[in-house]
Structures are given as C-alpha cells and as structure tokens.
Design a protein around this motif. Structure first.
Motif, short mmCIF file in Angstrom:
data_model
loop_
_atom_site.label_atom_id
_atom_site.label_comp_id
_atom_site.label_asym_id
_atom_site.label_seq_id
_atom_site.Cartn_x
_atom_site.Cartn_y
_atom_site.Cartn_z
N ARG A 97 0.86 -1.18 0.00
CA ARG A 97 0.00 0.00 0.00
C ARG A 97 0.90 1.23 0.00
O ARG A 97 1.72 1.40 0.90
N LEU A 98 0.75 2.05 -1.02
CA LEU A 98 1.64 3.20 -1.19
C LEU A 98 1.34 4.28 -0.14
O LEU A 98 0.19 4.49 0.24
N LEU A 99 2.40 4.94 0.29
CA LEU A 99 2.28 6.04 1.23
C LEU A 99 1.93 7.30 0.44
O LEU A 99 2.76 7.83 -0.29
N LYS A 100 0.69 7.77 0.57
CA LYS A 100 0.23 8.88 -0.26
C LYS A 100 0.94 10.18 0.07
O LYS A 100 1.18 11.01 -0.79
N ARG A 101 1.31 10.37 1.35
CA ARG A 101 2.00 11.58 1.75
C ARG A 101 3.52 11.38 1.71
O ARG A 101 4.26 11.95 2.50
#
Length: 485
Positions: free
Chosen positions: A289-293
């Motif tokens: 799950r990509l870190l959006k920030r």
C-alpha cells in the motif's frame, strides 16, 4: 570594441591619445590636440572592421603636476598589438572553461573558431568535470508549490540569477498573497537539469529546462477502462545523456494510488521518444500500500522508488526493466513506531553522492538517540549498515538561541546536501529556522534565519535542485513517432 571579421575571427581594437598641457606648454605627445579632431580620429580608427589585432595602451607619466594644476597627469601612449588569431588554443580553452554557463554560450557567437571549441563534446566533458571538482555548483531547496496564473511565469521565476546565491535558503517562488489568488502549480521532480511540473486541477504536466527556458506540455494519459477513474500521484522523472553530455530522452512516471493493499503496482510512463503514455500492471511478491504523503519518488541510479507501508520502498526501472518491480526493506533497527505514528515525517531517505541514505530524527526530546543514519551498502541484496547514532548531549552549536533550547528542540529533516556528504538540513520548529547538521563534527549551524509562512515545512513539500551544468534542448518526439501515434 569587439566585432567579427569576415573570416570568422574575433577582432578587438582599442586606442586612445592623451595629452595635457603643463605650465602653459605642451605634453610629451607633441603639440596640443584639438579634442574634436582627436575624437574624430578615434571614431575613424574604431570603425576599421578589417583589423585583426588588439592594441593595448600603456600609460606613462612624464610630468608631475603641482597642486594648483590639473589633477590629470601628462601621459604618453605606448601601443603594441596582439593578433587574436595567434592566441594559443590551450590558453583560450582555459579561459572559456572558467566562465559561467550563461556567458559561455554568449561567447559562442563571437566567431566560428570559438563556436567550434565550445560545441566540441570534449569541451563539455572538461567543463562539467571542472564544476564537479569545485565549489561553484549552485544548489537550492525549492518549495514545491508555486502560485501563478500560467506556466511561463514559472520559467521567469526560475531564472538562474534567482537561485544562484552564496547564502543557503529555501526558495519560495510565490508570495503569500499569490497563494490566495492564482492557480496552483507543483514542482514534482528533476533529472539532469530538467524539471517536471504540473498544474493541479485540471492535471497538466510540463517538462522544462530553466536555463534555456524551453518547455513542452505532455499529452494527457491513457485510460483504457471507461468505468475506472484512477487517482495518480508520486510523479517521477528519469532522463538519459549520451557520451557528449547531451540529454537524449526522458521518461515521466506516475503511480496509481489504491486505498487498500494490492499485489499489483499500477503505473503509467510517458516517453519523449514516442510521445505516448504506456500503462503497466506489475506483480509484487507481497501486498503493498503506497504512502500517499510520501512526496515524490526517490531517484537512484535511474530507478524510481516509492514509499510503501511495512516494506520500505517499491522500485521500478523505466528504462532497463519495465516488466517487474521489486521491494526494498528499510533498516530493521529503525524506529518503526514513530514511523507509523507520524507517517514518516521524521525520516529522510534519498540519494547523496551515489549512495542511498536513511536519516532518522527522534521526534520526542526524551528519546535517547537524537539523530541516526544508515547507508544501503548492497542495493541488490537490500543490506543496510548503521553509520552513526548521536544523543542530544553529543550535539553542539555556537548559536546562543539554539544552544539554550537544544535539549528540547524539535527537528524535522529537509534534505541532504547534494555535494557535501557531511551536511544534512533540518527545520528547527521552535526557532522557525533551518539549520545544517555536520555529521563529522556534530555541530548545528543556522543556515536560514527564517523559512517563510509555511509552518509544516518538511521533506514532503520541498525538493533540492541543482543548477544544470550544461544546458541542453528538451527532447521531443520525432515527427515520425508523432505521426505514428
């Protein structure tokens, strides 16, 4: 006065005649000269475009004036000539290689010989090599967000004299008032002097060279599924240069953000060679799950890396390997709890002088270690090694204000210095300033007294930028590729 002869050689002609009366008599130059006749002779002499020499005047004092006389001494002119065509080429190269880029490219227009010297690929190699070995490289940290009405205004604000400065600072390219009125642009990434920007809503991408002020607008991405409306972010830029230091192509990459874990990494790449976007769906060995920030991706050895929860980073090579991605773990002995609690705010992972570094700051003053750093020793195996761990009592500074609050100050990492392995830049929250931390001496110094109106300044909203050492045209698709697409 400089000009260019019909044969293409540079020409410069300088002459002067000075004769002053002393004690009512004539100077050493003979009879007194009528100023109007003297000026006329000068103009006729300076207009001779066929001259191939430099005449250098040497001033010699012949009479010492008294206090009640004119302050200008009597001077005699001794002239000698030097033909520019006989200037040793080695000496000319040594002069040209020391010039700023802007001046150098102006002097290409002096004559054909100078043009051929500067245009030769060996000159650009020598020029870049000299810059790498000197302290003249220009480096600034940009605040990513710019508020202007149209993109060409960004180029005007990115002119080299704006961010070439002796004193370090974070560069804000728009004012607080503009933030309330104009459109919002964002600096996404840079590679070999090229900058990738975008207009936020509607999403439009631009690639530009701030030195030549050349820019291109990228076409819109492709979405094959009519019912899907993917959210893309984490844009990165990778470019290639040939042996003559000419930038040949670039690729812009963006990833799709998913709110849940997935075994697939969905991304799109734009190639300057084809002028098209291509979408990829790559399998990951573990759910990610990509870190959006997470800010923009890390660029290391032509490979882009995005932060992911639990596993560290997911890597993708847009040039050499577009069929797979790989996971790289962060150091096992890092502070995992604070990483989750603050969403990675107090860590800094980036490339510096050919190495991948992981720098960690303790958010709470009560924690034993204040600063820690690891280096990725083996990229293929994903092996990290600890470089140092320091406590607050190890730190010191000559600044009285920082010294008084050193034991309870909060530091947020911003950027590594791109040319100095010993320097890390951090924001001191309590003092609202930027400090540099010297890894070897453990010393803190104020680098920028104030950091503007942005209270959440961190590595997420800034981007380090190095002034291009050698400007090059922005690559565009060939007419054949455009016709095919």
């Amino acid at each position: 006065m400089a000009g260019t002869s019909p044969s293409g050689n540079s020409t410069t002609t300088t002459t002067s005649r000075i004769s002053n009366q002393s004690d009512g008599g004539c100077g050493s130059g003979g009879d007194a000269i009528d100023p109007r006749r003297s000026n006329a002779r000068k103009r006729r002499h300076l207009s001779q475009s066929q001259s191939q020499s430099i005449q250098v005047s040497r001033l010699t004092t012949t009479t010492k004036p008294s206090m009640n006389q004119l302050t200008e001494p009597d001077l005699d002119i001794v002239e000698f000539e030097y033909d520019l065509r006989y200037l040793p080429e080695s000496l000319l190269l040594e002069i040209l290689v020391r010039l700023p880029v802007k001046s150098l490219f102006r002097f290409k227009c002096v004559c054909k010989h100078w043009l051929s010297l500067v245009a030769h690929h060996t000159f650009s190699r020598s020029y870049i090599s000299r810059r790498l070995d000197s302290s003249s490289l220009s480096f600034r940290i940009f605040y990513r967000y710019i508020y202007v009405s149209e993109f060409p205004e960004i180029l005007a604000r990115l002119r080299p004299d704006v961010y070439v400065a002796h004193n370090f600072s974070v560069l804000f390219l728009s004012t607080f008032e503009e933030q309330q009125q104009a459109d919002q642009f964002k600096i996404l990434a840079w590679s070999n002097g090229l900058i990738l920007c975008c207009l936020l809503g509607p999403l439009i991408y631009y690639v530009c060279d701030p030195v030549t002020r050349q820019w291109v607008t990228l076409p819109r991405g492709r979405h094959n599924a009519p019912n899907r409306h993917p959210i893309f972010f984490g844009e990165g830029l990778v470019s290639r240069i040939n042996e003559e230091n000419v930038l040949t192509s670039f690729k812009a990459v963006r990833v799709e953000w998913l709110s849940v874990e997935s075994n697939f990494l969905n991304l799109e790449t734009y190639s300057s060679e084809t002028g098209e976007w291509v979408d990829y769906r790559l399998f990951c060995p573990k759910p990610i799950r990509l870190l959006k920030r997470g800010g923009g991706p890390i660029h290391f050895n032509g490979i882009l890396h995005w932060f992911v929860y639990e596993h560290g980073m997911v890597a993708f090579d847009p040039y050499k390997d577009t069929k797979r991605c790989r996971l790289i773990q962060f150091p096992e002995d890092r502070d995992v709890d604070n990483e989750y609690k603050y969403d990675g705010l107090y860590r800094l992972c980036d490339e510096c002088q050919g190495t991948l570094r992981y720098f960690e700051v303790a958010p709470e003053p009560s924690e034993y270690f204040c600063f820690s750093m690891w280096i990725l020793r083996d990229y293929e195996k994903g092996e990290w090694s600890s470089e140092f761990r320091v406590t607050r009592s190890d730190l010191w500074t000559n600044d009285a204000k920082i010294s008084s609050s050193l034991m309870h100050a909060t530091f947020v990492p911003l950027s590594f210095h791109p040319f100095n392995l010993d320097v890390v830049y951090l924001r001191c929250v309590e003092r609202s300033c930027i400090v540099s931390y010297n890894i070897t001496s453990k010393r803190l110094d104020i680098s920028c007294p104030r950091v503007g109106v942005v209270e959440d300044l961190s590595w997420r909203v800034v981007i380090p930028f190095v002034l291009p050492m050698w400007p090059t045209p922005v690559p565009v698709p060939s007419s054949k590729a455009v016709k095919h697409s």
